[in-house]
Scaffold this motif. Structure first.
Motif, PDB file in Angstrom:
ATOM      1  N   SER A  77       0.729  -1.239   0.050  1.00 10.14           N
ATOM      2  CA  SER A  77       0.131   0.226   0.103  1.00 10.14           C
ATOM      3  C   SER A  77       0.825   1.371  -0.237  1.00 10.14           C
ATOM      4  N   ALA A  78       1.758   1.245   0.612  1.00 12.56           N
ATOM      5  CA  ALA A  78       3.090   2.354   0.668  1.00 12.56           C
ATOM      6  C   ALA A  78       3.329   2.815  -0.528  1.00 12.56           C
ATOM      7  N   ALA A  79       3.997   1.690  -1.501  1.00  9.16           N
ATOM      8  CA  ALA A  79       4.457   1.766  -2.878  1.00  9.16           C
ATOM      9  C   ALA A  79       3.622   2.255  -3.971  1.00  9.16           C
ATOM     10  N   PHE A  80       2.114   1.793  -3.743  1.00  8.55           N
ATOM     11  CA  PHE A  80       1.371   2.450  -4.765  1.00  8.55           C
ATOM     12  C   PHE A  80       0.166   2.793  -4.404  1.00  8.55           C
ATOM     13  N   LEU A  81       0.483   4.201  -3.035  1.00  6.09           N
ATOM     14  CA  LEU A  81      -0.946   4.999  -2.666  1.00  6.09           C
ATOM     15  C   LEU A  81       0.497   6.600  -2.275  1.00  6.09           C
ATOM     16  N   GLY A  82       1.826   5.892  -2.406  1.00  6.10           N
ATOM     17  CA  GLY A  82       2.343   7.220  -2.417  1.00  6.10           C
ATOM     18  C   GLY A  82       2.041   8.517  -3.201  1.00  6.10           C
ATOM     19  N   LYS A  83       2.130   7.951  -4.166  1.00  6.38           N
ATOM     20  CA  LYS A  83       1.388   9.675  -4.914  1.00  6.38           C
ATOM     21  C   LYS A  83       0.527   9.672  -5.232  1.00  6.38           C
ATOM     22  N   TRP A  84      -0.372   9.156  -4.534  1.00  3.91           N
ATOM     23  CA  TRP A  84      -1.510  10.105  -3.222  1.00  3.91           C
ATOM     24  C   TRP A  84      -1.538  10.408  -2.074  1.00  3.91           C
ATOM     25  N   VAL A  85      -0.858   9.958  -1.749  1.00  2.78           N
ATOM     26  CA  VAL A  85      -0.332  10.421  -0.380  1.00  2.78           C
ATOM     27  C   VAL A  85       0.027  11.549  -0.849  1.00  2.78           C
ATOM     28  N   LYS A  87      -0.268  14.068  -2.750  1.00  2.35           N
ATOM     29  CA  LYS A  87      -1.095  15.215  -3.434  1.00  2.35           C
ATOM     30  C   LYS A  87      -1.933  15.389  -2.577  1.00  2.35           C
ATOM     31  N   HIS A  88      -2.911  14.792  -2.091  1.00  3.71           N
ATOM     32  CA  HIS A  88      -4.163  15.161  -0.657  1.00  3.71           C
ATOM     33  C   HIS A  88      -2.923  14.815   0.543  1.00  3.71           C
ATOM     34  N   GLY A  89      -1.860  14.969   0.811  1.00  6.56           N
ATOM     35  CA  GLY A  89      -1.417  15.514   2.436  1.00  6.56           C
ATOM     36  C   GLY A  89      -1.956  14.372   2.859  1.00  6.56           C
ATOM     37  N   PRO A  90      -1.209  15.240   5.101  1.00  5.87           N
ATOM     38  CA  PRO A  90      -1.373  14.363   5.531  1.00  5.87           C
ATOM     39  C   PRO A  90      -2.911  14.672   5.992  1.00  5.87           C
ATOM     40  N   ARG A  91      -3.499  15.385   6.049  1.00  2.00           N
ATOM     41  CA  ARG A  91      -4.406  14.705   7.123  1.00  2.00           C
ATOM     42  C   ARG A  91      -5.337  14.125   6.294  1.00  2.00           C
ATOM     43  N   LYS A  92      -5.441  14.336   4.809  1.00  2.00           N
ATOM     44  CA  LYS A  92      -6.120  13.361   4.836  1.00  2.00           C
ATOM     45  C   LYS A  92      -5.790  11.720   4.450  1.00  2.00           C
ATOM     46  N   THR A  93      -4.820  11.329   4.154  1.00  2.00           N
ATOM     47  CA  THR A  93      -3.850  10.471   4.815  1.00  2.00           C
ATOM     48  C   THR A  93      -3.862   9.297   5.952  1.00  2.00           C
ATOM     49  N   MET A  94      -3.813  10.553   6.790  1.00  2.00           N
ATOM     50  CA  MET A  94      -3.973   9.638   8.603  1.00  2.00           C
ATOM     51  C   MET A  94      -4.848   9.862   8.775  1.00  2.00           C
ATOM     52  N   VAL A 238      11.409  13.129  -9.641  1.00  2.00           N
ATOM     53  CA  VAL A 238       9.734  12.548  -9.337  1.00  2.00           C
ATOM     54  C   VAL A 238      10.103  10.856  -8.659  1.00  2.00           C
ATOM     55  N   ALA A 239       8.694   9.981  -8.016  1.00  2.00           N
ATOM     56  CA  ALA A 239       8.763   9.379  -7.743  1.00  2.00           C
ATOM     57  C   ALA A 239       8.704   7.951  -8.893  1.00  2.00           C
ATOM     58  N   ASP A 240       8.403   8.506 -10.466  1.00  2.00           N
ATOM     59  CA  ASP A 240       8.137   7.771 -10.797  1.00  2.00           C
ATOM     60  C   ASP A 240      10.062   7.628 -12.016  1.00  2.00           C
ATOM     61  N   GLU A 241      10.948   8.869 -12.065  1.00  2.00           N
ATOM     62  CA  GLU A 241      11.994   8.763 -12.236  1.00  2.00           C
ATOM     63  C   GLU A 241      12.836   8.162 -11.612  1.00  2.00           C
ATOM     64  N   ALA A 242      12.999   8.471 -10.143  1.00  2.00           N
ATOM     65  CA  ALA A 242      13.730   7.833  -9.103  1.00  2.00           C
ATOM     66  C   ALA A 242      13.852   6.411  -9.138  1.00  2.00           C
ATOM     67  N   MET A 243      12.968   5.322  -9.888  1.00  2.00           N
ATOM     68  CA  MET A 243      12.524   4.384 -10.208  1.00  2.00           C
ATOM     69  C   MET A 243      13.640   4.100 -11.275  1.00  2.00           C
ATOM     70  N   LYS A 244      13.943   5.028 -11.815  1.00  2.00           N
ATOM     71  CA  LYS A 244      14.886   5.023 -12.715  1.00  2.00           C
ATOM     72  C   LYS A 244      16.813   5.149 -13.106  1.00  2.00           C
ATOM     73  N   ALA A 374       6.563   8.961  -1.414  1.00  2.00           N
ATOM     74  CA  ALA A 374       6.321   8.451  -2.207  1.00  2.00           C
ATOM     75  C   ALA A 374       7.413   7.336  -2.906  1.00  2.00           C
ATOM     76  N   ILE A 375       8.844   8.361  -2.534  1.00  2.00           N
ATOM     77  CA  ILE A 375       9.491   6.964  -3.397  1.00  2.00           C
ATOM     78  C   ILE A 375      10.193   6.138  -2.010  1.00  2.00           C
ATOM     79  N   HIS A 376       9.724   6.852  -0.324  1.00  2.00           N
ATOM     80  CA  HIS A 376       9.736   6.161   0.708  1.00  2.00           C
ATOM     81  C   HIS A 376       8.540   4.957   0.831  1.00  2.00           C
TER      82      HIS A 376
END
Length: 443
Positions: A77-85, A87-94, A238-244, A374-376
């Protein structure tokens, strides 16, 4: 109310309110470290005082459906939802983390009520595991933005909360089960419901007080670096580029090997201590509690030290010192020194915790802050791998040794040497880390 724009801090907001918000969430989800207090009661749901063969669950089935599955889902979930986190910030994520983790406890309670291992796994392992992943990475990027001057200390404070979850969650669970235990119930079902309610309140308290800094905010007296330092970039990736970039996979290996070595001891601490030195279960339980304290404190102390030494240097300490200490563990058994064994393992586990807390700051140094959460989240999948690899190595290798005539007091010695070798592989990964190539930088 939950939009990121509504959480931008007003002038005068103290950044020191953000670590307590993170700790409030991390301490709740860190309950997973203390879930073992429910293992034996869950194997007696039918028999109440003893496990009924063929009807009650076994401990391996319970651990797989809860602890193991929960940690796997944390990484995924951390891997797939990292970019969502991001985008929407810590309050919505928490808030989302609180909903998932606490509803998972409620569903798990229902699974105990109807005695369905599948429902228990769905609740605690899958839905609760998603809550674990969201809650674990939710404060990371926010903290490194609030503390550009001390990112290691800031992430260490928050992730220390996760390590302390067992110190709160384990006795809390034991007390609740004792309160609700009856001749027809082991008390787990009711304990899950009460914990869900308490954790939901506490996690949403953290979500309510958390804020993100304004785009132009900086700490008083802090001067933003305009030139990159060694292994500390001023660019953004950005996260997608970091994976390269190869650095992503090197740090994945760094975290995986550090965690594999530490979690192997942590998962088998009590039986290991009893087998090697013949101590009582009560003494072994105290040893487990002591390791939890060093796991928690190490997350703060070692990551704070990395602000002064640099992340690469502190990981070299983790791997070189850890390798040395692992090689000394068989010696402690040979001279029958419980004190030396405890001292060595406490330092090892402190560096295990320190590795968790230092990795977000390491990622921030190499990839910038734009999508560090997201990278984390993607790097955390190394934890999922280690959570399977480490305990299996310790369990099956020691069992193999005993089955081939090795005294049980010496059955772990080969495992200790293998763990030392694993740490050396992690050291090589760390030494290969270089600055990220500018072609991966965001415009």
């Amino acid at each position: 109310m939950f939009d990121r724009e509504r959480t931008v801090a007003a002038p005068g907001f103290s950044r020191w309110l953000v670590p307590p918000a993170a700790i409030a969430v991390q301490m709740c989800i860190g309950e997973v470290y203390g879930f073992s207090v429910f293992n034996i009661p869950l194997t007696r749901v039918i028999g109440i005082t003893r496990s009924v063969p063929g009807q009650d669950w076994s401990i391996p089935h319970v651990v797989l459906a809860t602890y193991s599955l929960g940690l796997v889902m944390l990484g995924l979930s951390a891997a797939f939802l990292g970019k969502w986190v991001e985008k929407h910030g810590p309050r919505k994520t928490m808030f989302a983390s609180a909903c998932c983790f606490c509803s998972g406890l409620v569903i798990a309670s229902y699974g105990v009520h109807i005695h369905s291992l599948g429902v228990l796994a769905l609740g605690y392992g899958v839905i609760g595991g998603i809550g674990l992943g969201l809650g674990y990475i939710s404060p990371v990027s926010t903290l490194v933005k609030w503390f550009p001057d001390r990112p290691g200390m800031a992430t260490g404070l928050a992730i220390m909360g996760f390590g302390s979850g067992a110190l709160v969650g384990a006795p809390f669970g034991v007390e609740l089960m004792s309160r609700f235990k009856t001749p027809s119930s082991v008390g787990v079902q009711e304990a899950f419901l009460v914990m869900a309610a308490c954790y939901f309140v506490m996690m949403n308290f953290g979500a309510w007080i958390v804020r993100v800094p304004a785009p132009d905010w900086k700490p008083e007296g802090f001067v933003l670096a305009t030139q990159p330092r060694k292994l500390v970039t001023t660019a953004q990736v950005v996260a997608d580029e970091a994976m390269k970039a190869p650095q992503f996979y090197l740090l994945w290996g760094v975290l995986c090997f550090n965690v594999t070595a530490g979690i192997g001891i942590l998962s088998q601490a009590s039986p290991m201590c009893q087998d090697m030195f013949g101590v009582s279960p009560i003494v072994a339980g105290g040893f487990v509690g002591l390791l939890s304290i060093f796991n928690m404190v190490g997350r703060f102390l070692w990551s704070s030290a990395s602000d002064f030494t640099g992340r690469k240097a502190i990981y070299c300490v983790y791997f070189l010192l850890g390798c040395t200490l692992y090689c000394l563990l068989p010696f402690s058994q040979k001279i029958n020194s419980v004190a030396l064994f405890v001292a060595l393992t406490c330092v090892i586990i402190s560096m295990y915790g320190g590795g968790f807390a230092t990795i977000p700051a390491y990622l921030r140094d190499l990839f910038g802050t734009i999508e560090v959460g997201a990278i984390h989240g993607r790097v955390i999948t190394a934890w999922s791998m280690a959570a399977v690899l480490g305990p299996q190595l310790v369990t099956y290798l020691s069992k193999y040794q005993r089955e081939h005539g090795v005294p049980k007091a010496e059955a772990y010695n080969t495992t200790f040497h293998i763990m030392a070798g694993i740490l050396l592989v992690g050291l090589v990964c760390n030494l290969l880390v270089r600055p990220v190539d500018p072609r991966h930088h965001a415009p």
